[in-house]
Design a protein around this motif. Structure first.
Motif, PDB file in Angstrom:
ATOM      1  N   ALA A 136     -38.811 101.746  50.180  1.00 33.77           N
ATOM      2  CA  ALA A 136     -39.339 102.859  49.380  1.00 33.77           C
ATOM      3  C   ALA A 136     -38.725 104.152  49.908  1.00 33.77           C
ATOM      4  O   ALA A 136     -38.999 104.566  51.037  1.00 33.77           O
ATOM      5  CB  ALA A 136     -40.853 102.906  49.471  1.00 33.77           C
ATOM      6  N   ASN A 137     -37.873 104.761  49.102  1.00 30.75           N
ATOM      7  CA  ASN A 137     -37.279 106.048  49.467  1.00 30.75           C
ATOM      8  C   ASN A 137     -38.216 107.157  49.004  1.00 30.75           C
ATOM      9  O   ASN A 137     -38.562 107.228  47.820  1.00 30.75           O
ATOM     10  CB  ASN A 137     -35.910 106.205  48.797  1.00 30.75           C
ATOM     11  N   VAL A 138     -38.622 108.014  49.923  1.00 28.82           N
ATOM     12  CA  VAL A 138     -39.583 109.070  49.607  1.00 28.82           C
ATOM     13  C   VAL A 138     -39.087 110.397  50.150  1.00 28.82           C
ATOM     14  O   VAL A 138     -38.174 110.461  50.972  1.00 28.82           O
ATOM     15  CB  VAL A 138     -40.977 108.762  50.215  1.00 28.82           C
ATOM     16  N   ARG A 139     -39.731 111.442  49.678  1.00 24.92           N
ATOM     17  CA  ARG A 139     -39.481 112.763  50.245  1.00 24.92           C
ATOM     18  C   ARG A 139     -40.462 112.972  51.398  1.00 24.92           C
ATOM     19  O   ARG A 139     -41.610 112.512  51.337  1.00 24.92           O
ATOM     20  CB  ARG A 139     -39.693 113.838  49.185  1.00 24.92           C
ATOM     21  N   GLU A 140     -40.025 113.653  52.443  1.00 28.34           N
ATOM     22  CA  GLU A 140     -40.888 113.905  53.591  1.00 28.34           C
ATOM     23  C   GLU A 140     -42.170 114.602  53.128  1.00 28.34           C
ATOM     24  O   GLU A 140     -42.134 115.580  52.400  1.00 28.34           O
ATOM     25  CB  GLU A 140     -40.154 114.781  54.613  1.00 28.34           C
ATOM     26  N   GLY A 141     -43.306 114.067  53.544  1.00 25.65           N
ATOM     27  CA  GLY A 141     -44.589 114.634  53.144  1.00 25.65           C
ATOM     28  C   GLY A 141     -45.256 113.874  52.017  1.00 25.65           C
ATOM     29  O   GLY A 141     -46.440 114.088  51.733  1.00 25.65           O
ATOM     30  N   ASP A 142     -44.507 112.958  51.360  1.00 24.56           N
ATOM     31  CA  ASP A 142     -45.090 112.152  50.280  1.00 24.56           C
ATOM     32  C   ASP A 142     -46.147 111.198  50.838  1.00 24.56           C
ATOM     33  O   ASP A 142     -46.063 110.757  51.991  1.00 24.56           O
ATOM     34  CB  ASP A 142     -44.004 111.333  49.568  1.00 24.56           C
ATOM     35  N   ASN A 143     -47.109 110.867  50.009  1.00 26.31           N
ATOM     36  CA  ASN A 143     -48.131 109.887  50.391  1.00 26.31           C
ATOM     37  C   ASN A 143     -47.506 108.489  50.337  1.00 26.31           C
ATOM     38  O   ASN A 143     -47.079 108.016  49.286  1.00 26.31           O
ATOM     39  CB  ASN A 143     -49.316 109.980  49.434  1.00 26.31           C
ATOM     40  N   THR A 144     -47.451 107.822  51.486  1.00 29.53           N
ATOM     41  CA  THR A 144     -46.806 106.504  51.566  1.00 29.53           C
ATOM     42  C   THR A 144     -47.807 105.365  51.791  1.00 29.53           C
ATOM     43  O   THR A 144     -47.411 104.249  52.095  1.00 29.53           O
ATOM     44  CB  THR A 144     -45.769 106.495  52.703  1.00 29.53           C
ATOM     45  N   LYS A 145     -49.079 105.655  51.628  1.00 28.47           N
ATOM     46  CA  LYS A 145     -50.126 104.674  51.943  1.00 28.47           C
ATOM     47  C   LYS A 145     -49.947 103.375  51.161  1.00 28.47           C
ATOM     48  O   LYS A 145     -50.062 102.273  51.721  1.00 28.47           O
ATOM     49  CB  LYS A 145     -51.510 105.271  51.666  1.00 28.47           C
ATOM     50  N   GLN A 146     -49.670 103.473  49.866  1.00 23.76           N
ATOM     51  CA  GLN A 146     -49.575 102.262  49.043  1.00 23.76           C
ATOM     52  C   GLN A 146     -48.424 101.364  49.495  1.00 23.76           C
ATOM     53  O   GLN A 146     -48.521 100.130  49.415  1.00 23.76           O
ATOM     54  CB  GLN A 146     -49.402 102.629  47.566  1.00 23.76           C
ATOM     55  N   PHE A 147     -47.341 101.963  49.983  1.00 21.35           N
ATOM     56  CA  PHE A 147     -46.217 101.169  50.477  1.00 21.35           C
ATOM     57  C   PHE A 147     -46.548 100.524  51.819  1.00 21.35           C
ATOM     58  O   PHE A 147     -46.247  99.355  52.056  1.00 21.35           O
ATOM     59  CB  PHE A 147     -44.969 102.039  50.604  1.00 21.35           C
ATOM     60  N   SER A 156     -37.620 108.125  54.634  1.00 22.07           N
ATOM     61  CA  SER A 156     -37.795 109.522  54.233  1.00 22.07           C
ATOM     62  C   SER A 156     -36.428 110.167  54.028  1.00 22.07           C
ATOM     63  O   SER A 156     -35.603 110.188  54.939  1.00 22.07           O
ATOM     64  CB  SER A 156     -38.579 110.270  55.321  1.00 22.07           C
ATOM     65  N   ARG A 157     -36.185 110.671  52.827  1.00 25.54           N
ATOM     66  CA  ARG A 157     -34.896 111.270  52.473  1.00 25.54           C
ATOM     67  C   ARG A 157     -34.980 112.793  52.484  1.00 25.54           C
ATOM     68  O   ARG A 157     -35.828 113.374  51.806  1.00 25.54           O
ATOM     69  CB  ARG A 157     -34.455 110.802  51.083  1.00 25.54           C
ATOM     70  N   ILE A 158     -34.081 113.425  53.228  1.00 24.06           N
ATOM     71  CA  ILE A 158     -34.029 114.893  53.278  1.00 24.06           C
ATOM     72  C   ILE A 158     -33.729 115.458  51.893  1.00 24.06           C
ATOM     73  O   ILE A 158     -34.234 116.508  51.497  1.00 24.06           O
ATOM     74  CB  ILE A 158     -32.961 115.365  54.291  1.00 24.06           C
ATOM     75  N   GLY A 160     -34.753 114.486  49.191  1.00 25.80           N
ATOM     76  CA  GLY A 160     -35.887 114.387  48.275  1.00 25.80           C
ATOM     77  C   GLY A 160     -35.775 113.241  47.294  1.00 25.80           C
ATOM     78  O   GLY A 160     -36.595 113.093  46.397  1.00 25.80           O
ATOM     79  N   TYR A 161     -34.744 112.402  47.468  1.00 24.87           N
ATOM     80  CA  TYR A 161     -34.530 111.257  46.571  1.00 24.87           C
ATOM     81  C   TYR A 161     -35.705 110.289  46.665  1.00 24.87           C
ATOM     82  O   TYR A 161     -36.119 109.901  47.747  1.00 24.87           O
ATOM     83  CB  TYR A 161     -33.232 110.546  46.976  1.00 24.87           C
ATOM     84  N   ARG A 162     -36.260 109.923  45.511  1.00 26.83           N
ATOM     85  CA  ARG A 162     -37.385 109.001  45.457  1.00 26.83           C
ATOM     86  C   ARG A 162     -37.025 107.810  44.571  1.00 26.83           C
ATOM     87  O   ARG A 162     -36.593 107.978  43.434  1.00 26.83           O
ATOM     88  CB  ARG A 162     -38.631 109.682  44.880  1.00 26.83           C
ATOM     89  N   SER A 163     -37.241 106.608  45.106  1.00 27.23           N
ATOM     90  CA  SER A 163     -36.997 105.396  44.340  1.00 27.23           C
ATOM     91  C   SER A 163     -37.345 104.208  45.223  1.00 27.23           C
ATOM     92  O   SER A 163     -37.148 104.260  46.434  1.00 27.23           O
ATOM     93  CB  SER A 163     -35.516 105.313  43.917  1.00 27.23           C
ATOM     94  N   VAL A 164     -37.863 103.136  44.624  1.00 20.18           N
ATOM     95  CA  VAL A 164     -38.138 101.926  45.388  1.00 20.18           C
ATOM     96  C   VAL A 164     -37.024 100.928  45.074  1.00 20.18           C
ATOM     97  O   VAL A 164     -36.770 100.609  43.910  1.00 20.18           O
ATOM     98  CB  VAL A 164     -39.514 101.322  45.034  1.00 20.18           C
ATOM     99  N   HIS A 165     -36.329 100.460  46.130  1.00 15.52           N
ATOM    100  CA  HIS A 165     -35.182  99.571  45.965  1.00 15.52           C
ATOM    101  C   HIS A 165     -35.542  98.140  46.371  1.00 15.52           C
ATOM    102  O   HIS A 165     -36.131  97.913  47.423  1.00 15.52           O
ATOM    103  CB  HIS A 165     -34.013 100.050  46.821  1.00 15.52           C
TER     104      HIS A 165
END
Length: 284
Positions: A136-147, A156-158, A160-165
């Protein structure tokens, strides 16, 4: 046949880099020709996977991509030092191993509307194919609980790229095919496409442009949150409408019962008043 000079110049790769990293040009040509022969088969397989995904009710749209032959060679060259660290200095990409080592030869992008739709799509992918890896690619600070609750690796991508691979296995023939599935919202898709286009068209992103990309990323994230809120409110209103409809039906039944009591000659007037009063209290 691929032209060596044109290829190296177009990807800004020096001849010395190949020599220093002991990369054999003939191996690259063999990989190029082999993948060129497999390309049509990969396109067919990509469309098959895409059609399975399109059948899911939470999927908005699906895109497919089979890697270009020259982009494949560029990635093979770029990944060689990394694979040497993993497997040893004798490692080289060859026709016999590149399909297992380059895992995005066949790419599927799944787009959904609301953030909360991801879980159902995730469950569907896990059910339909053998999944080798999920990130799971997320932006720093995103809620990652579900993952984290599902044991999914979070990156965590600087940018801000978001996508689940997902890396999945499929067997269109006796040979295993590894495919990459990317799952993201329609707002993440918009931002990702703009970011990708700029980074590939410019050798360096100017600071002002980088700042505005980050602003666009925050807007895309906020849009996802707003869309989820609208979706939740819409469901709440639907539930309210259903409850109101049920209450209206009950009211009509009580009014019909009241009329029956009023005209019923077998019930005394005193009893009628009591029953009608009880019904009126319910209707209030």
């Amino acid at each position: 046949m691929i032209n060596k000079t044109d290829f190296l110049n177009s990807y800004n790769i020096s001849e010395n880099f190949l020599i220093e990293n002991n990369i054999n040009w003939n191996d690259l040509v063999d990989i190029y020709e082999d993948f060129k022969n497999y390309r049509k088969s990969y396109e067919t397989q990509a469309e098959l996977i895409a059609n399975i995904l399109r059948a899911h009710k939470k999927v908005h749209s699906v895109k497919t991509r089979v890697k270009d032959e020259e982009h494949l060679l560029e990635k093979v060259i770029r990944k060689t030092p990394d694979r040497r660290k993993k497997y040893g200095e004798d490692f080289n990409f060859t026709v016999s191993n590149y399909k297992q080592e380059i895992t995005d030869l066949l790419g599927i992008r799944v787009i959904h509307i609301f953030k909360e739709d991801w879980k159902e799509i995730h469950d569907f992918i896990s059910l339909m194919w053998r999944v080798n890896e999920i990130v799971a690619n997320v932006r720093e600070g995103d809620n990652t609980k579900q993952f984290e609750e599902l044991g999914i690796e979070v990156c965590s991508r600087i940018s801000g790229y978001r996508s689940v691979h997902y890396l999945i296995e499929s067997y269109p023939t006796t040979q295993k095919v590894i495919s990459e599935i990317q799952v993201r919202t329609i707002f993440e898709e918009g931002y990702g496409e703009i970011d990708h286009q700029l980074r590939y068209s410019l050798s360096e992103i100017p600071e002002l442009l980088e700042q505005n990309l980050m602003l666009l990323n925050r807007i895309a994230g906020s849009s996802d949150e707003m869309a989820s809120l609208i979706n939740m409110l819409s469901k709440s209103f639907d539930e309210m409408d259903i409850r109101k409809s049920r209450l209206d039906i009950k009211k009509e039944k009580l009014l019909a019962l009241k009329k029956k009591i009023e005209v019923n000659k077998e019930i005394s007037d005193t009893k009628k008043l009591e029953l009608i009063r009880d019904i009126d209290e319910i209707l209030i």
